[in-house]
Motif scaffolding. Structure first.
Motif, PDB file in Angstrom:
ATOM      1  N   GLN A 193      33.409  39.589  48.303  1.00  0.00           N
ATOM      2  CA  GLN A 193      33.231  39.353  46.868  1.00  0.00           C
ATOM      3  C   GLN A 193      33.431  40.627  46.064  1.00  0.00           C
ATOM      4  OE1 GLN A 193      33.223  36.379  45.416  1.00  0.00           O
ATOM      5  NE2 GLN A 193      33.423  37.553  43.540  1.00  0.00           N
ATOM      6  N   ALA A 194      33.003  41.765  46.596  1.00  0.00           N
ATOM      7  CA  ALA A 194      33.223  43.037  45.896  1.00  0.00           C
ATOM      8  C   ALA A 194      34.719  43.326  45.788  1.00  0.00           C
ATOM      9  CB  ALA A 194      32.510  44.173  46.628  1.00  0.00           C
ATOM     10  N   LEU A 195      35.468  42.990  46.819  1.00  0.00           N
ATOM     11  CA  LEU A 195      36.911  43.213  46.791  1.00  0.00           C
ATOM     12  C   LEU A 195      37.622  42.216  45.882  1.00  0.00           C
ATOM     13  CD1 LEU A 195      37.660  44.198  50.491  1.00  0.00           C
ATOM     14  CD2 LEU A 195      37.432  45.678  48.491  1.00  0.00           C
ATOM     15  N   VAL A 196      37.104  40.996  45.782  1.00  0.00           N
ATOM     16  CA  VAL A 196      37.695  40.021  44.856  1.00  0.00           C
ATOM     17  C   VAL A 196      37.595  40.570  43.436  1.00  0.00           C
ATOM     18  CG1 VAL A 196      37.424  37.733  43.802  1.00  0.00           C
ATOM     19  CG2 VAL A 196      37.319  37.969  46.288  1.00  0.00           C
ATOM     20  N   THR A 197      36.430  41.053  43.073  1.00  0.00           N
ATOM     21  CA  THR A 197      36.235  41.624  41.735  1.00  0.00           C
ATOM     22  C   THR A 197      37.183  42.786  41.501  1.00  0.00           C
ATOM     23  OG1 THR A 197      33.920  40.940  41.758  1.00  0.00           O
ATOM     24  CG2 THR A 197      34.523  42.663  40.193  1.00  0.00           C
ATOM     25  N   ALA A 198      37.292  43.675  42.489  1.00  0.00           N
ATOM     26  CA  ALA A 198      38.186  44.832  42.374  1.00  0.00           C
ATOM     27  C   ALA A 198      39.639  44.395  42.237  1.00  0.00           C
ATOM     28  CB  ALA A 198      38.026  45.746  43.593  1.00  0.00           C
ATOM     29  N   LEU A 199      40.063  43.432  43.053  1.00  0.00           N
ATOM     30  CA  LEU A 199      41.458  42.989  43.013  1.00  0.00           C
ATOM     31  C   LEU A 199      41.809  42.262  41.724  1.00  0.00           C
ATOM     32  CD1 LEU A 199      42.537  41.824  46.568  1.00  0.00           C
ATOM     33  CD2 LEU A 199      43.043  43.907  45.334  1.00  0.00           C
ATOM     34  N   LEU A 200      40.893  41.476  41.206  1.00  0.00           N
ATOM     35  CA  LEU A 200      41.175  40.798  39.939  1.00  0.00           C
ATOM     36  C   LEU A 200      41.351  41.826  38.816  1.00  0.00           C
ATOM     37  CD1 LEU A 200      38.808  37.704  40.178  1.00  0.00           C
ATOM     38  CD2 LEU A 200      41.302  37.763  40.467  1.00  0.00           C
ATOM     39  N   SER A 201      40.522  42.870  38.834  1.00  0.00           N
ATOM     40  CA  SER A 201      40.667  43.942  37.835  1.00  0.00           C
ATOM     41  C   SER A 201      41.973  44.696  38.018  1.00  0.00           C
ATOM     42  CB  SER A 201      39.496  44.921  37.939  1.00  0.00           C
ATOM     43  OG  SER A 201      38.294  44.293  37.606  1.00  0.00           O
ATOM     44  N   LEU A 202      42.287  45.042  39.271  1.00  0.00           N
ATOM     45  CA  LEU A 202      43.543  45.754  39.537  1.00  0.00           C
ATOM     46  C   LEU A 202      44.750  44.885  39.209  1.00  0.00           C
ATOM     47  CD1 LEU A 202      42.807  47.651  42.870  1.00  0.00           C
ATOM     48  CD2 LEU A 202      43.227  48.649  40.617  1.00  0.00           C
ATOM     49  N   GLY A 203      44.666  43.598  39.529  1.00  0.00           N
ATOM     50  CA  GLY A 203      45.768  42.685  39.221  1.00  0.00           C
ATOM     51  C   GLY A 203      46.017  42.585  37.724  1.00  0.00           C
TER      52      GLY A 203
END
Length: 155
Positions: free
Chosen positions: A124-134
């Motif tokens: 879940q922490a990586l989902v948040t990071a990836l959505l921001s990076l995307g």
């Protein structure tokens, strides 16, 4: 000691390097306008070398060694010396993959990526990071700018 990472968009390497003059990073407000100096997102502890290399491998399906051999993967464009901060490039191929992936693919990639990180990072922490990076990658693509990472050491 840890690291602080802030990913941001800039027109050129030279413009990106000017983020060294903002002690608080690229999101620090410009004193004249009170607006952030750069379009940026803070992504705690996602370093632009190992972790982003793992992400690039997951998104592209290419081996880690291949994606990290790209000349723009973590190429230094600005340095504050041994104590930092440092500014490095994000390979355009990864920016393109992030920008075109969409939320569903990014969430799937976060789950895959989570299994490759050391130490393990919760999906879940990586989902948040990836959505921001995307989202940042989409804005970079819209502006035809590159993505960079401002990194500094923390206590």
């Amino acid at each position: 000691m840890g690291i602080r990472t802030e990913y941001f968009v800039a027109a050129t390497d030279e413009v990106a390097a000017t983020a060294l003059h903002a002690p608080g990073g690229p999101s620090e407000p410009d004193l004249r306008t009170d607006q952030p100096r750069f379009d940026s997102v803070a992504v705690p502890a996602v370093d632009p070398f190992v972790m982003l290399g793992g992400l690039a491998g997951v998104l592209s399906g290419r081996p880690y060694a291949e994606v990290t051999a790209h000349p723009r993967h973590g190429a230094l464009v600005g340095s504050g010396g041994d104590e930092g901060p440092w500014i490095v490039t994000v390979a355009q191929t990864l920016v393109d993959e992030l920008a075109s992936a969409g939320p569903t693919r990014l969430a799937q990639a976060a789950r895959e990526w989570s299994g490759t990180t050391t130490p393990a990072v919760p999906p879940q922490a990586l989902v948040t990071a990836l959505l921001s990076l995307g989202a940042l990658a989409v804005r970079a693509a819209d502006e035809r700018h590159g993505m960079y990472c401002w990194t500094s050491l923390t206590d």
